[in-house]
Enzyme design. Structure first.
Site, short mmCIF file in Angstrom:
data_model
loop_
_atom_site.label_atom_id
_atom_site.label_comp_id
_atom_site.label_asym_id
_atom_site.label_seq_id
_atom_site.Cartn_x
_atom_site.Cartn_y
_atom_site.Cartn_z
N ARG A 170 0.80 -1.32 -0.47
CA ARG A 170 0.54 0.12 -0.07
C ARG A 170 0.54 1.25 -0.27
NH1 ARG A 170 -2.00 -4.98 2.02
NH2 ARG A 170 -4.42 -3.95 1.39
N ASP A 331 -5.88 -14.70 1.84
CA ASP A 331 -7.46 -13.96 1.90
C ASP A 331 -7.85 -13.55 1.30
OD1 ASP A 331 -5.11 -12.84 1.87
OD2 ASP A 331 -5.91 -11.06 3.04
N GLU A 332 -9.43 -13.22 1.35
CA GLU A 332 -10.27 -12.33 1.03
C GLU A 332 -10.35 -12.62 -0.40
OE1 GLU A 332 -10.33 -8.91 4.50
OE2 GLU A 332 -8.77 -8.33 2.32
N TRP A 398 -5.91 -14.83 12.16
CA TRP A 398 -6.40 -13.79 12.04
C TRP A 398 -7.91 -12.81 11.99
CZ3 TRP A 398 -8.89 -10.22 8.28
CH2 TRP A 398 -9.71 -10.46 7.62
N PHE A 424 -1.39 -3.46 14.22
CA PHE A 424 -1.44 -2.32 15.03
C PHE A 424 -0.81 -1.23 13.59
CE2 PHE A 424 3.07 -4.37 17.20
CZ PHE A 424 1.76 -4.74 17.40
N ASP A 425 -2.69 -1.36 12.59
CA ASP A 425 -3.09 -0.40 11.86
C ASP A 425 -4.49 -0.35 12.73
OD1 ASP A 425 -3.72 -3.05 11.10
OD2 ASP A 425 -4.50 -1.99 9.32
N TRP A 473 -0.35 -3.35 8.68
CA TRP A 473 -0.71 -2.78 7.55
C TRP A 473 -1.32 -1.67 7.11
CZ3 TRP A 473 -1.93 -6.98 4.50
CH2 TRP A 473 -2.13 -8.30 5.36
N GLU A 475 -2.15 1.28 4.48
CA GLU A 475 -3.18 1.72 4.03
C GLU A 475 -2.67 3.38 4.53
OE1 GLU A 475 -3.66 -0.85 5.16
OE2 GLU A 475 -5.44 -2.09 3.97
#
Length: 755
Positions: A170, A331-332, A398, A424-425, A473, A475
């Protein structure tokens, strides 16, 4: 090694002034010991060993880490006395810092060590270079302005896997920042760096066989991720003027891996598949189901070219990374295109796969077989369980802990990294006081509270829990300073969760040590969050005595907390918090930290009500969303108000309208009814359009008393609360509340208060 020397020098120069003393009556040496992570066994004695120009550092022959240890000891003296230490390869008994490799220890991979400090000097002993390295980290933390505290320490980690994850897709961070993070990871005895190198926002590693991954899919036209992601998400070619992005050359990757190894840190690469792969299809659209750039996010599993690509990429990755584990994401995945893709449908038919989950599992199993053939093992996020887990795969849990528990019970190795503790985001303090984040609320205390060993596992199953990892993450983290702000000091809590025996860990013991290390981090060049001025207000409902106990806590230590119970602003004349506050009816509590007579930040507040509705039966006419049944069926009437996150176990979530009926047991005088809702639009949480109060004497025929509309615009993206309060004089046995969901998202309520 230059950057390491710089950090060591800053660290040692600051150690003399950073470690705070908090306890009167405790020997000075013990007051100055603030080791993180806390050792398994430690006894601090009265006195200090003082390093001078004649002190000798004794190192074993051919110790690979000797240069590193030399750097540390050299700067220990340079920082305090202006000299350098002599290095000896023969044993010296007095005025020495001795590193002893115990050749009688059969375990050459041990991370354990012992450390003794007395008037003669320091002795660090281990059966491995790795153990000596961790002993050196503890020794650094023992140093103070008065010398090295006399101590006897025997130490070893609780878990073999102690990980930190950084997303560089990101937002991209240069090699030098990765090196800096490795330095601090090592200082706190973390041993695994999970490098998230590819994702839909950019491909960040050079691959010779597929050069367009970096030339076409590593740069975007603007730096701000959110603006780009909410826009057209188009990439631009490498070299485009003003473009943002980057990637690591193979030379840089080798340098990072080698540097990490010198710190006894394993680097695990992550190459995302089958989802989160939009950037791949910009460069090579034929690997998607549509063959069109910017249309799909998942690899086409029916296309043999997909596996040619994956195997070639992983082959080049394995040449760079010697780690046993290779992370493939998993994932996802949306899976939507697979249901419409002729190639994927044919693959399912040929392989006898019954659904799209099994199709994903087919790919994971096939990739695992390839990795196994190269002597490696696959690790992925817990979605890889869906459709059947690959035989030897390791799971990173997760989405809570359930996936990890299931995998461990099935005999698979697991790394615990649940989002509500280890992301930690998420915000680390009241969002009103913090830069924009992705959502959630994970203060350092919550990180520290996590126990990675689930109680549901027996001893055999528990051996599959390899350890714990925190994830960043990025972003909303545009630069390295912002990453440091979000990671530190939460990384310190992670380190102690991963290393220290569970029975030795208490928040009260950790808090003073953490406060001293925040100063150390700042002086060491880390843009650490300096801890919140907020007061944590917690409650315990005592139904036997019909009261609510209210407790305060603060991250900062020491802290003078003053409070009021009538909703007024605390001042220097307000009561000082010393013990539990008892509320037998209602209170509007406001509390704040005061320092030198000045309020710090803004007061924290919470309304507390031991009301008529507590523990009354409740019936739901609307459908409950099982994923957010926080506190069980009676959570809206248990006396507990929610906090700053819908994940705190106090908020109940609904995907549709809320319609519930409270049975007061008998005809009751009603004067006030209220209910509070949250809004945080990032994860799709909105205020209801309106809330209505109805009453009834028979539970069948209801009378509408009042309707209150929301005053919060749906566009308000900041964390916002609205309390809908109905006041009047009514009689009734049944109290009904109806809240309308109007934004195609969630509505979350915490407590119905009835007076």
């Amino acid at each position: 090694m230059l950057l390491s020397k710089q950090i060591c020098k800053k660290l040692l120069l600051s150690a003399a002034v950073c470690f705070l003393s908090f306890s009167d009556g405790v020997p000075v040496s013990a007051q100055q010991v603030h080791i993180i992570p806390k050792p398994a066994e430690m006894q601090v004695k009265d006195g200090f060993f003082r390093v001078n120009k004649s002190t000798v550092v004794v190192l074993p022959d051919k110790l690979p880490a000797s240069l590193l240890l030399h750097d540390m000891m050299e700067h220990a003296v340079a920082g305090s006395k202006g000299g350098t230490l002599k290095i000896a390869r023969h044993d010296v008994k007095k005025n020495a810092i001795r590193f002893v490799l115990d050749k009688t220890n059969p375990d050459k991979a041990t991370e354990s060590y012992s450390l003794e400090v007395d008037g003669k000097g320091v002795t660090v002993t281990s059966g491995s270079d790795k153990g000596l390295f961790y002993g050196a980290q503890t020794l650094l933390q023992l140093m103070s302005k008065d010398g090295i505290a006399f101590a006897s320490i025997k130490d070893e980690p609780r878990f073999p896997y102690r990980g930190y994850h950084l997303d560089v897709s990101r937002n991209f961070f240069p090699k030098e920042f990765i090196i800096k993070m490795l330095d601090w990871m090592a200082f706190y005895k973390l041993n695994t760096f999970h490098w998230h190198l590819t994702d839909g926002a950019g491909w960040r590693i050079e691959i010779d066989a597929y050069p367009k991954l970096t030339s076409d899919a590593a740069f975007r036209p603007i730096a701000d991720w959110k603006t780009w992601w909410d826009g057209d998400r188009k990439f631009v070619p490498e070299g485009t003027p003003g473009a943002y992005g980057g990637y690591y050359t193979k030379k840089e990757v080798r340098e990072v891996v080698a540097y990490a190894a010198s710190k006894h840190i394993t680097v695990i690469p992550e190459i995302e598949m089958p989802g989160h792969s939009e950037e791949v299809f910009v460069a090579y659209p034929e690997l998607s189901c549509s063959g069109i750039p910017y249309k799909n996010s998942d690899f086409c599993i029916g296309n043999d070219s997909t596996f040619t690509f994956v195997e070639q990429v992983l082959t080049e990755v394995m040449e760079l990374f010697p780690s046993r584990l290779i992370h493939i994401g998993g994932d996802e995945a949306s899976k939507k295109a697979w249901g419409e893709c002729p190639k994927c449908q044919q693959r399912m038919k040929n392989e006898g796969l019954s659904d799209l989950d099994e199709l994903q599992s087919y790919m994971i199993r096939r990739v695992e077989k390839f990795l196994n053939s190269k002597g490696r093992r696959l690790v992925g996020w817990d979605e890889i369980i869906e459709g059947g887990l690959a035989p030897e795969a390791t799971v990173m849990s997760w989405r809570g802990v359930e996936g990890g528990i299931k995998a461990a019970k099935d005999g698979h190795d697991v790394i615990m990294t649940p989002g509500n503790y280890m992301y930690f985001d998420f915000y680390q303090a009241d969002p009103k006081t913090q830069p924009a984040a992705i959502g959630g609320f994970t203060p350092v205390k919550q990180v520290y509270s996590y126990n990675p060993m689930p109680a549901e596992l027996n001893e055999t199953e528990g051996k599959h829990i390899l350890g714990v990892q925190a994830n960043t993450w990025t972003e909303y983290m545009p630069n390295a300073d912002h990453v440091e702000y979000m990671v530190f000091p939460r990384l310190l809590a992670l380190a102690e969760v991963a290393w220290t025996p569970q029975e030795l860990r208490t928040w009260a013991d950790f808090k003073p040590r953490m406060n001293s290390h925040v100063n150390l981090l700042k002086k060491g060049g880390v843009n650490a969050f300096t801890l919140s001025d907020d007061i944590e207000i917690t409650m315990a409902v005592d139904t036997l005595n019909r009261q609510i106990k209210v407790m305060f806590d603060a991250e900062k230590y020491p802290a003078e907390i003053r409070y009021t119970t009538d909703g007024s602003m605390p001042t220097t004349a307000s009561a000082i918090y010393k013990d539990t506050i008892l509320v037998k009816d209602s209170a509007w509590i406001k509390a704040a930290i005061f320092r030198n007579g000045v309020m710090q930040g803004t007061p924290s507040e919470k309304k507390v009500d031991y009301h008529k509705g507590i523990n009354r039966p409740i019936h739901y006419n609307s459908k409950l969303y099982k994923g957010y049944m926080a506190g069980g069926m009676n959570a809206l009437l248990d006396g507990y108000r929610g906090g700053l996150t819908y994940l705190d176990g106090r908020w109940q979530g609904y995907l549709n309208d809320l319609d519930c009926v409270v049975d007061m047991g008998e005809k009751t005088d009603l004067h006030k009814v209220s209910v509070r809702f949250m809004q945080l639009t990032g994860p799709g949480v909105f205020q209801p359009g309106e809330v209505s109060l109805l009453t009834s004497e028979d539970g069948v025929n209801f009378t509408l008393q009042q309707t209150i509309k929301t005053v919060v615009p749906k566009e308000e993206s900041n964390l916002t609360f609205q309390e809908y309060t109905f006041q009047g004089n009514w009689k009734g046995r049944f109290v009904r509340l109806q809240a309308s969901e109007v934004n195609n998202g969630f509505i979350f309520a915490d407590e119905i208060v009835i007076w």
